[in-house]
Design a protein around this motif. Structure first.
Motif, PDB file in Angstrom:
ATOM      1  N   ASP A 127     -10.358 -51.225  14.617  1.00  0.00           N
ATOM      2  CA  ASP A 127     -11.696 -50.738  14.487  1.00  0.00           C
ATOM      3  C   ASP A 127     -13.063 -52.104  14.023  1.00  0.00           C
ATOM      4  O   ASP A 127     -13.076 -52.517  14.707  1.00  0.00           O
ATOM      5  N   LYS A 128     -13.500 -51.479  13.600  1.00  0.00           N
ATOM      6  CA  LYS A 128     -15.098 -52.288  13.673  1.00  0.00           C
ATOM      7  C   LYS A 128     -15.092 -53.583  13.232  1.00  0.00           C
ATOM      8  O   LYS A 128     -16.011 -54.815  13.636  1.00  0.00           O
ATOM      9  N   TRP A 129     -14.218 -54.065  12.643  1.00  0.00           N
ATOM     10  CA  TRP A 129     -14.053 -54.839  11.700  1.00  0.00           C
ATOM     11  C   TRP A 129     -12.917 -55.769  12.585  1.00  0.00           C
ATOM     12  O   TRP A 129     -13.241 -56.445  12.556  1.00  0.00           O
ATOM     13  N   SER A 130     -12.552 -55.388  13.548  1.00  0.00           N
ATOM     14  CA  SER A 130     -11.410 -56.164  14.142  1.00  0.00           C
ATOM     15  C   SER A 130     -11.929 -56.428  15.462  1.00  0.00           C
ATOM     16  O   SER A 130     -11.960 -57.692  16.043  1.00  0.00           O
ATOM     17  N   ARG A 131     -13.058 -55.642  15.545  1.00  0.00           N
ATOM     18  CA  ARG A 131     -13.453 -55.629  16.802  1.00  0.00           C
ATOM     19  C   ARG A 131     -14.547 -56.953  16.659  1.00  0.00           C
ATOM     20  O   ARG A 131     -15.012 -58.263  17.990  1.00  0.00           O
ATOM     21  N   SER A 132     -15.141 -56.711  15.615  1.00  0.00           N
ATOM     22  CA  SER A 132     -16.041 -58.041  15.151  1.00  0.00           C
ATOM     23  C   SER A 132     -15.278 -59.109  14.946  1.00  0.00           C
ATOM     24  O   SER A 132     -15.475 -59.893  15.945  1.00  0.00           O
ATOM     25  N   GLU A 133     -14.471 -59.908  14.801  1.00  0.00           N
ATOM     26  CA  GLU A 133     -13.045 -60.312  15.180  1.00  0.00           C
ATOM     27  C   GLU A 133     -12.197 -61.379  15.981  1.00  0.00           C
ATOM     28  O   GLU A 133     -12.830 -62.088  16.548  1.00  0.00           O
ATOM     29  N   ALA A 134     -12.858 -60.129  17.273  1.00  0.00           N
ATOM     30  CA  ALA A 134     -12.746 -60.293  18.213  1.00  0.00           C
ATOM     31  C   ALA A 134     -13.595 -61.042  19.253  1.00  0.00           C
ATOM     32  O   ALA A 134     -14.053 -61.532  20.292  1.00  0.00           O
TER      33      ALA A 134
END
Length: 276
Positions: A127-134
């Protein structure tokens, strides 16, 4: 404090040795090199996974020193021909993991859930949050069923990361404190990042374990940090150093304050209080 007494430096990463563009303090490698000449370990301690820490350790030339990941839930040492191996580990109770995954999915479906085991980061969906963390950590999550991870007795769970909008995460934090999770602890590493580890885990314990590993007295240690989860180690270290960008509560928990992460605060502290 007499700078000659510092024999171990432990430091947070995000907001401390990394600036707001996620770049390493431009003078830190030079100061760390000076520490190495004096035989003073420089240990990175972070909520990040090992894969989010090891590249930074490589850039700084400190792969001979331990790293404390997941806020100390997994402390590793680089061994010749083996790579990074655990020297201290504290995993979550699987019953707590099951209850929490179920509760978050049912009550906070908008929250992004990540599970961390050893050096691996797992999500069920990107999701957008896991992509941002990546993007921040340079690490890619593995998509896998949480039920499979929980049911596998050989797979420890070292950390949850729950991310969402700030207002939702704050409600989630209150919710987590009210459900029956006997062996877990919750804390904010950012205003919209709720971390979950075993209740014994903290950067304070990480500092104790690393100091014991090197047989160094706590009074001869320096800790550097910028956020609320750094407070225990700042209070415990012989010299707790708060970054200039830290919240007031964090600054009040430290003995001294350095400049901000955008002005090489970490390397300035090492130069001022250790190297001279």
């Amino acid at each position: 404090m007499n700078r000659k007494k510092i024999k171990l430096v432990i430091s947070d990463i995000d907001g401390t040795i990394l600036n707001s563009n996620h770049q390493i303090d431009s003078d830190l490698r030079r100061q760390v090199s000076e520490l190495k000449k004096e035989g003073i370990p420089f240990v990175l301690a972070s909520a990040r996974s090992p894969k989010g820490i090891i590249p930074l350790a490589q850039q700084l030339g400190i792969t001979d020193d331990p790293i404390a990941s997941y806020n100390g839930a997994l402390i590793m040492k680089n061994e010749p021909e083996k790579g990074y191996v655990p020297i201290f580990t504290h995993s979550l109770d699987k019953r707590d993991v099951h209850r929490l995954v179920k509760a978050v999915k049912q009550n906070f479906p908008q929250i992004s859930i990540s599970l961390y085991s050893n050096q691996n980061w797992y999500v069920e969906t990107l999701d957008k949050w896991s992509r941002s963390e990546a993007d921040i950590t340079g690490e890619e999550p593995i998509q896998k069923s949480f039920k499979q991870l929980i049911d596998d007795k050989e797979t420890p769970i070292h950390k949850f990361l729950l991310i969402g909008e700030t207002k939702d995460v704050q409600r989630l934090q209150q919710f987590c404190q009210e459900i029956d999770l006997e062996e877990s602890a919750f804390y904010l590493s950012k205003e919209n990042y709720l971390e979950v580890t075993h209740q014994a885990v903290s950067k304070e314990l990480a500092l104790i374990e690393v100091a014991n590993y090197f047989q160094i007295s706590l009074e001869n240690t320096m800790a550097i940090g910028d956020n609320y989860n750094d407070i225990p180690m700042l209070l415990l270290a012989g010299l707790g150093v708060a970054m200039g960008n830290a919240p007031e509560k964090v600054k009040n928990s430290a003995k001294v304050e350095t400049t901000t992460n955008n002005h090489n605060g970490a390397s300035d502290a090492i130069k001022k209080y250790v190297i001279g």
